[in-house]
Design an enzyme around this catalytic site. Structure first.
Site, PDB file in Angstrom:
ATOM      1  N   CYS A  59       0.909  -1.254  -0.091  1.00  0.00           N
ATOM      2  CA  CYS A  59       0.031   0.117   0.232  1.00  0.00           C
ATOM      3  C   CYS A  59       0.869   1.312   0.100  1.00  0.00           C
ATOM      4  O   CYS A  59       1.868   1.236  -0.263  1.00  0.00           O
ATOM      5  CB  CYS A  59      -0.919  -0.159   1.344  1.00  0.00           C
ATOM      6  N   GLY A  60       0.072   2.459   0.202  1.00  0.00           N
ATOM      7  CA  GLY A  60       0.825   3.622   0.442  1.00  0.00           C
ATOM      8  C   GLY A  60       0.556   4.294   1.890  1.00  0.00           C
ATOM      9  O   GLY A  60      -0.519   4.043   2.280  1.00  0.00           O
TER      10      GLY A  60
END
Length: 422
Positions: free
Chosen positions: A26-27
């Site tokens: 993810c970020g």
């Protein structure tokens, strides 16, 4: 083949699919004012970081159904004071109440039965329910998949009991209430109980999250646009669920962390934590310790399970950096230049807990301190910058905020075996 799905939209174990093998990439990022100045600008900047991490998240075949997005911030007391006045809820001063959003079934009758069960648990723990608030949401931009499992968003306010001596003791009591509620409400036979989930329940921090795209978070939760919504720090997360399934409750942040990557040692970590539960004792929790297991939510992702463990270690008395170093130690056994005191720290704690290892970047906060670590091999990237007015920005990549170069006094990248702490 017909896919069997639970009420929360997740498929049940079937064929080659087993939820225990779920991971994600993810970020993640945070923004914090080092001088502790609360402002709506910090919330706006966090949302901007999230939107700039859009490529780190994912969506389904519907372009308007996301894998998940969320924000964790300090308790927005100024905003909540005004919101409670509108709802005729008498809100005490900060530290004397706890709050959190509760995911509930859409049906009003089902919802009320679960609320009443929760209120009984709160009262039995010597605390009081001050009231419930319907969290205003706008789902007009959501895809049908997200809407099909969308929970009702309610916010509960819990007053601190007269016999609770400190804010930390109250935080522990809220933790016990939430753990009991999961065991007694979620696992009950009440219709709609499987929809029950509490993203956070705290006197310090607050979480807004859901099965959303990064661009949808502040559109869906309209609270976030209020100028009264203030914080001195905020963590944001854009989820890419890789080989897992998205859901409302699996969006990040969790209560203490947001996570980019995978915990590859997860099965061993879970089993060891389960094996230790019978021996758990804590002066901080006292007799309440028996009410907490299971420590790890078996329906959570690897990130949620990491958060479950970190939360226990912190509330049981360790500092947040101490607990993180226990769970994500640097490679110490063959580190020739490590000083004796540091080596002794890691050697001692290796007898208490095995490493939670894998390619990961983990952001963590308790509402006062905020930081980040990488896995021991540094396989996930993270960059930070510090400005001359005390703003610190950290994210899984650079360029998430448009910061004039002339104001930057320090910048760099996170390194394996090091902790970045504000």
């Amino acid at each position: 083949m017909t896919t069997r799905r639970l009420e929360n939209g997740l498929p049940s174990k079937q064929g080659l699919y087993d939820p225990q093998f779920e991971h994600e990439a993810c970020g993640v990022g945070f923004v914090v004012d080092m001088k502790g100045r609360k402002s709506h600008r910090i919330v706006e900047q966090a949302v901007e970081i999230l939107k700039n991490l859009d490529h780190r998240g994912a969506c389904g075949c519907e372009v308007n159904t996301g894998d998940g997005a969320g924000i964790l911030m300090q308790m927005p007391h100024t905003f909540l004071k005004a919101a409670c006045a509108e709802a005729s809820i008498a809100l005490p001063e900060p530290g004397y109440y706890g709050s959190g959003i509760v995911f509930l079934p859409r049906g009003p009758n089902k919802r009320r039965r679960l609320e009443e069960k929760f209120e009984q648990i709160v009262q039995s723990e010597g605390q009081s329910v001050l009231g419930w608030r319907t969290v205003p949401t706008d789902n007009s931009m959501l895809g049908e998949t997200a809407k099909s499992s969308e929970p009702f968003m309610a916010q509960v306010f819990i007053g601190r009991g007269a016999d609770v001596e400190s804010e930390l003791a109250f935080e522990r009591k809220l933790y016990v209430i939430r753990k009991r509620a999961y065991s007694e409400v979620r696992t009950s036979t009440a219709d709609g109980a499987e929809s029950w989930y509490v993203p956070s329940l705290s006197a310090r921090t607050f979480v807004y999250k859901g099965m959303l795209l990064t661009t949808q978070l502040d559109q869906y939760f309209t609270d976030l646009k209020s100028p009264l919504m203030e914080s001195a720090l905020a963590v944001v997360h854009s989820r890419f669920s890789t080989n897992t399934f998205p859901s409302w409750d699996r969006a990040h942040p969790y209560r203490y962390i947001a996570h980019n990557g995978e915990i590859n040692t997860l099965r061993g970590n879970i089993n060891w934590m389960k094996a230790r539960e019978a021996q758990f004792a804590s002066e901080a929790f006292g007799e309440d310790m028996a009410k907490i297991p299971p420590i790890i939510n078996p329906n959570g992702s690897d990130s949620a399970m990491f958060d479950n463990t970190l939360e226990l270690l912190v509330l049981a008395g360790r500092s947040l950096p101490h607990a993180v170093m226990m769970m994500v130690p640097e490679p110490w056994s063959n580190h020739e230049s490590m000083d004796d005191a540091t080596r002794a720290f890691y050697e001692y704690h290796s007898t208490l807990m095995e490493p939670w290892d894998g390619p990961a970047a983990i952001v963590f906060t308790d509402g006062t301190r905020i930081g980040a670590v990488l896995d021991r091999n540094g396989l996930r990237p993270s960059r930070y910058c510090v400005t001359d007015d005390g703003l610190v920005v950290m994210a899984s990549e650079t360029g998430v905020l448009d910061i004039p170069a002339a104001t930057v006094v320090q910048k760099g990248r996170l390194q394996p075996g090091r902790m970045f702490l504000v």
